[in-house]
Write a protein that holds these residues in place. Structure first.
Motif, PDB file in Angstrom:
ATOM      1  N   GLY A  99      51.729  34.294  37.322  1.00 47.32           N
ATOM      2  CA  GLY A  99      51.669  33.138  36.434  1.00 47.32           C
ATOM      3  C   GLY A  99      51.839  33.445  34.971  1.00 47.32           C
ATOM      4  O   GLY A  99      51.975  34.602  34.562  1.00 47.32           O
ATOM      5  N   LEU A 100      51.857  32.373  34.225  1.00 43.85           N
ATOM      6  CA  LEU A 100      51.953  32.429  32.769  1.00 43.85           C
ATOM      7  C   LEU A 100      50.708  31.784  32.189  1.00 43.85           C
ATOM      8  O   LEU A 100      50.296  30.715  32.648  1.00 43.85           O
ATOM      9  N   VAL A 101      50.126  32.412  31.198  1.00 45.87           N
ATOM     10  CA  VAL A 101      48.998  31.810  30.487  1.00 45.87           C
ATOM     11  C   VAL A 101      49.440  31.629  29.042  1.00 45.87           C
ATOM     12  O   VAL A 101      49.815  32.595  28.380  1.00 45.87           O
ATOM     13  N   ILE A 102      49.432  30.390  28.579  1.00 43.75           N
ATOM     14  CA  ILE A 102      49.885  30.111  27.213  1.00 43.75           C
ATOM     15  C   ILE A 102      48.657  30.048  26.309  1.00 43.75           C
ATOM     16  O   ILE A 102      47.897  29.084  26.335  1.00 43.75           O
ATOM     17  N   HIS A 103      48.468  31.102  25.537  1.00 43.79           N
ATOM     18  CA  HIS A 103      47.235  31.219  24.755  1.00 43.79           C
ATOM     19  C   HIS A 103      47.210  30.289  23.549  1.00 43.79           C
ATOM     20  O   HIS A 103      46.157  30.070  22.969  1.00 43.79           O
ATOM     21  N   LEU A 108      51.761  30.672  40.259  1.00 46.31           N
ATOM     22  CA  LEU A 108      52.578  30.636  41.468  1.00 46.31           C
ATOM     23  C   LEU A 108      51.782  31.337  42.563  1.00 46.31           C
ATOM     24  O   LEU A 108      51.330  32.466  42.352  1.00 46.31           O
ATOM     25  N   VAL A 109      51.627  30.698  43.698  1.00 48.00           N
ATOM     26  CA  VAL A 109      50.909  31.351  44.796  1.00 48.00           C
ATOM     27  C   VAL A 109      51.697  31.191  46.090  1.00 48.00           C
ATOM     28  O   VAL A 109      52.256  30.127  46.357  1.00 48.00           O
ATOM     29  N   THR A 110      51.747  32.250  46.872  1.00 51.39           N
ATOM     30  CA  THR A 110      52.450  32.164  48.157  1.00 51.39           C
ATOM     31  C   THR A 110      51.515  31.567  49.212  1.00 51.39           C
ATOM     32  O   THR A 110      50.328  31.346  48.940  1.00 51.39           O
ATOM     33  N   ASP A 111      52.045  31.357  50.416  1.00 51.07           N
ATOM     34  CA  ASP A 111      51.229  30.656  51.421  1.00 51.07           C
ATOM     35  C   ASP A 111      50.030  31.488  51.889  1.00 51.07           C
ATOM     36  O   ASP A 111      49.130  30.950  52.528  1.00 51.07           O
ATOM     37  N   VAL A 116      58.342  34.695  35.328  1.00 48.27           N
ATOM     38  CA  VAL A 116      57.483  35.247  36.373  1.00 48.27           C
ATOM     39  C   VAL A 116      58.007  34.719  37.702  1.00 48.27           C
ATOM     40  O   VAL A 116      58.266  33.518  37.839  1.00 48.27           O
ATOM     41  N   VAL A 117      58.201  35.625  38.645  1.00 45.15           N
ATOM     42  CA  VAL A 117      58.800  35.215  39.921  1.00 45.15           C
ATOM     43  C   VAL A 117      57.976  35.760  41.078  1.00 45.15           C
ATOM     44  O   VAL A 117      57.488  36.892  41.026  1.00 45.15           O
ATOM     45  N   ALA A 118      57.833  34.954  42.115  1.00 47.12           N
ATOM     46  CA  ALA A 118      57.172  35.402  43.343  1.00 47.12           C
ATOM     47  C   ALA A 118      58.016  34.945  44.521  1.00 47.12           C
ATOM     48  O   ALA A 118      58.646  33.883  44.463  1.00 47.12           O
ATOM     49  N   ALA A 119      58.050  35.734  45.566  1.00 43.75           N
ATOM     50  CA  ALA A 119      58.828  35.356  46.760  1.00 43.75           C
ATOM     51  C   ALA A 119      58.072  35.818  47.994  1.00 43.75           C
ATOM     52  O   ALA A 119      57.395  36.844  47.974  1.00 43.75           O
ATOM     53  N   ASP A 120      58.203  35.052  49.046  1.00 43.16           N
ATOM     54  CA  ASP A 120      57.489  35.352  50.290  1.00 43.16           C
ATOM     55  C   ASP A 120      58.518  35.450  51.413  1.00 43.16           C
ATOM     56  O   ASP A 120      59.058  34.436  51.864  1.00 43.16           O
ATOM     57  N   GLY A 121      58.800  36.670  51.854  1.00 40.43           N
ATOM     58  CA  GLY A 121      59.732  36.868  52.968  1.00 40.43           C
ATOM     59  C   GLY A 121      59.181  36.253  54.238  1.00 40.43           C
ATOM     60  O   GLY A 121      57.969  36.281  54.453  1.00 40.43           O
ATOM     61  N   HIS A 122      60.079  35.708  55.091  1.00 42.46           N
ATOM     62  CA  HIS A 122      59.601  34.905  56.225  1.00 42.46           C
ATOM     63  C   HIS A 122      58.736  35.673  57.221  1.00 42.46           C
ATOM     64  O   HIS A 122      57.777  35.165  57.729  1.00 42.46           O
ATOM     65  N   VAL A 163      53.019  25.758  43.324  1.00 40.27           N
ATOM     66  CA  VAL A 163      53.054  25.909  41.870  1.00 40.27           C
ATOM     67  C   VAL A 163      51.878  25.098  41.338  1.00 40.27           C
ATOM     68  O   VAL A 163      51.777  23.906  41.620  1.00 40.27           O
ATOM     69  N   VAL A 164      50.985  25.751  40.645  1.00 46.55           N
ATOM     70  CA  VAL A 164      49.792  25.068  40.132  1.00 46.55           C
ATOM     71  C   VAL A 164      49.854  25.072  38.606  1.00 46.55           C
ATOM     72  O   VAL A 164      50.014  26.129  37.995  1.00 46.55           O
ATOM     73  N   VAL A 165      49.729  23.895  38.045  1.00 48.28           N
ATOM     74  CA  VAL A 165      49.845  23.747  36.594  1.00 48.28           C
ATOM     75  C   VAL A 165      48.468  23.510  35.988  1.00 48.28           C
ATOM     76  O   VAL A 165      47.682  22.724  36.523  1.00 48.28           O
ATOM     77  N   GLN A 166      48.185  24.210  34.902  1.00 40.28           N
ATOM     78  CA  GLN A 166      46.934  23.933  34.172  1.00 40.28           C
ATOM     79  C   GLN A 166      47.269  23.097  32.945  1.00 40.28           C
ATOM     80  O   GLN A 166      48.093  23.498  32.122  1.00 40.28           O
ATOM     81  N   HIS A 167      46.631  21.963  32.847  1.00 41.25           N
ATOM     82  CA  HIS A 167      46.867  21.074  31.709  1.00 41.25           C
ATOM     83  C   HIS A 167      45.976  21.484  30.532  1.00 41.25           C
ATOM     84  O   HIS A 167      45.060  22.280  30.705  1.00 41.25           O
ATOM     85  N   ALA A 168      46.264  20.884  29.390  1.00 45.87           N
ATOM     86  CA  ALA A 168      45.537  21.275  28.170  1.00 45.87           C
ATOM     87  C   ALA A 168      44.037  20.999  28.278  1.00 45.87           C
ATOM     88  O   ALA A 168      43.238  21.655  27.620  1.00 45.87           O
ATOM     89  N   ASP A 169      43.642  20.037  29.120  1.00 46.95           N
ATOM     90  CA  ASP A 169      42.209  19.752  29.283  1.00 46.95           C
ATOM     91  C   ASP A 169      41.550  20.660  30.322  1.00 46.95           C
ATOM     92  O   ASP A 169      40.387  20.478  30.666  1.00 46.95           O
ATOM     93  N   GLY A 170      42.304  21.617  30.850  1.00 43.59           N
ATOM     94  CA  GLY A 170      41.750  22.569  31.806  1.00 43.59           C
ATOM     95  C   GLY A 170      41.964  22.187  33.259  1.00 43.59           C
ATOM     96  O   GLY A 170      41.797  23.001  34.161  1.00 43.59           O
ATOM     97  N   ARG A 171      42.338  20.937  33.487  1.00 39.60           N
ATOM     98  CA  ARG A 171      42.532  20.436  34.848  1.00 39.60           C
ATOM     99  C   ARG A 171      43.717  21.150  35.521  1.00 39.60           C
ATOM    100  O   ARG A 171      44.715  21.447  34.884  1.00 39.60           O
TER     101      ARG A 171
END
Lengths: 227, 149
Positions: free
Chosen positions: B67-71, B9-12, A51-57, A172-180
């Motif tokens: 994003g990716l959701v790992i079920h 993934l989130v942009t500004d 999955v890729v996202a890009a933000d042009g300036h 980049v936001v990561v979701q951990h196994a405990d939901g955090r």
């Protein structure tokens, strides 16, 4: 909007870009300078998803940043599937170094090539000579890349590993196994193509990457419907 | 190495729309929970509106969420108390309406049955309760992260 669900890896991927309200109100209306995409492939039963996202300036100096963002998304997605194909026989311990050492550098290199190709084509189109695309001399590197400047956010899933790359701002936001949730990437203002924010004055294109590293996903990700 | 359940993934356009990272995480958590609970279709339907509102009332910039959701990794779904109450109320209301419609149709069928052929009693229409409840709840409450099953 891109959505995809891989029943073998139990991974769902999605991506959506929306034009900002201020871009809609501008006269003339500005295009959406964000781009995104979802890519998938399978190699000997191992699913790969990116999955890729890009933000042009988005200011006057980066007048083709919407195209730069699209090229960055396309480049990163394609290269990750290439990486998955090459890494199909690699030992698990070798995946992370292989990704870290080659992927970000390859993305920047390929992105520049695509940008030069696009610029050549645009110049030839302006001159009304599409047949002469190959012979049209490209613009100079730094100033050309600046016009297409963009950030890049990437996440890939392959063989139970998650690979993350970030160039420039966004999060980049990561979701951990405990939901955090947390944002584990260190703050660094370097950009893809040309710099803004703290490093705006630089003309040298920065090819560094904030960080790329793997996380191990659940071992149950190996589950497949036929098992 | 750490086990993770998803990456966004989130942009500004998103990060600038929130003064506090916690608030942004709360919104992103809702997106993830919606995707886990409702799957691709319904959560995809509500996401554009979700992002448009974030742009309109936030930074005004272009906005991207991917994003990716790992079920395979089970994650506890967080439901705020107030939201849960509203969701419950809506679910009960919709369920009551569905039951009323169903009863009405059965009554109608009985009446028709008496008038016409007896074989019509086999043609009672199937009303997909769960589907109707989910769709209705999503339309009225796009941010609600959970529907009690």
């Amino acid at each position: 909007m891109f959505s995809l669900y891989d029943p073998c890896t139990l991974v769902q991927a999605f991506a959506l870009s929306r034009q900002g309200s201020s871009h809609q109100r501008a006269t003339p209306a500005k295009p959406c300078q964000d781009a995104c995409g979802v890519f998938s492939g399978a190699y000997r039963g191992e699913g790969a998803m990116a999955v890729v996202a890009a933000d042009g300036h988005g200011n006057a100096a980066h007048d083709r940043s919407d195209i730069g963002a699209q090229l960055a998304v396309q480049t990163a997605g394609e290269l990750f599937l290439d990486f998955a194909l090459r890494a199909v026989d690699a030992p698990p311990a070798g995946l992370a170094p292989m990704f870290r050492d080659h992927f970000p550098r390859q993305v920047v290199k390929r992105w520049r090539e695509k940008v030069e190709g696009h610029a050549r084509e645009a110049a030839a189109r302006t001159a009304g000579d599409l047949a002469g695309v190959a012979s049209t001399p490209p613009e100079a590197g730094d100033s050309l890349w600046r016009r297409y400047g963009t950030t890049l956010l990437f996440v890939g899933f392959y063989r139970q590993y998650v690979f993350v790359v970030q160039l420039g701002d966004g999060a980049v936001v990561v979701q951990h196994a405990d939901g955090r949730l947390d944002s584990p990437m260190p703050v660094d203002p370097t950009q893809f193509g040309a710099a803004r924010s703290r490093s705006r004055h630089r003309t040298r294109v920065n090819t560094s990457v904030r960080r790329s590293f793997p996380w191990r996903s659940s071992p149950e990700c190996c589950w497949s419907p036929t098992a | 190495m750490e086990v993770i359940a998803g990456v966004l993934l989130v942009t500004d356009g998103v990060t600038d729309a929130y003064e506090k990272t916690e608030k942004m995480h709360q919104m992103l958590r809702q997106i993830l929970d919606n995707r886990r609970t409702f799957g691709l279709g319904p959560s995809t339907d509500v996401l554009p509106d979700f992002l448009d509102r974030a742009s309109k009332f936030g930074s005004g910039d272009d906005i991207t969420v991917a994003g990716l959701v790992i079920h395979a990794v089970a994650v506890p779904v967080v439901v705020e108390e107030e939201v849960e109450k509203v969701v419950e109320k809506v679910v009960v209301e919709v369920a009551e309406k569905v039951v009323a419609v169903e009863e009405e149709k059965i009554e109608e069928e009985k009446t028709t049955e008496l008038v016409s052929s007896p074989s019509r009693s086999m043609n009672v229409p199937y009303i997909p309760h769960r589907k109707r409840i989910h769709e209705s709840t999503l339309t009225t409450l796009p941010n609600s992260p959970k529907i009690p099953s």
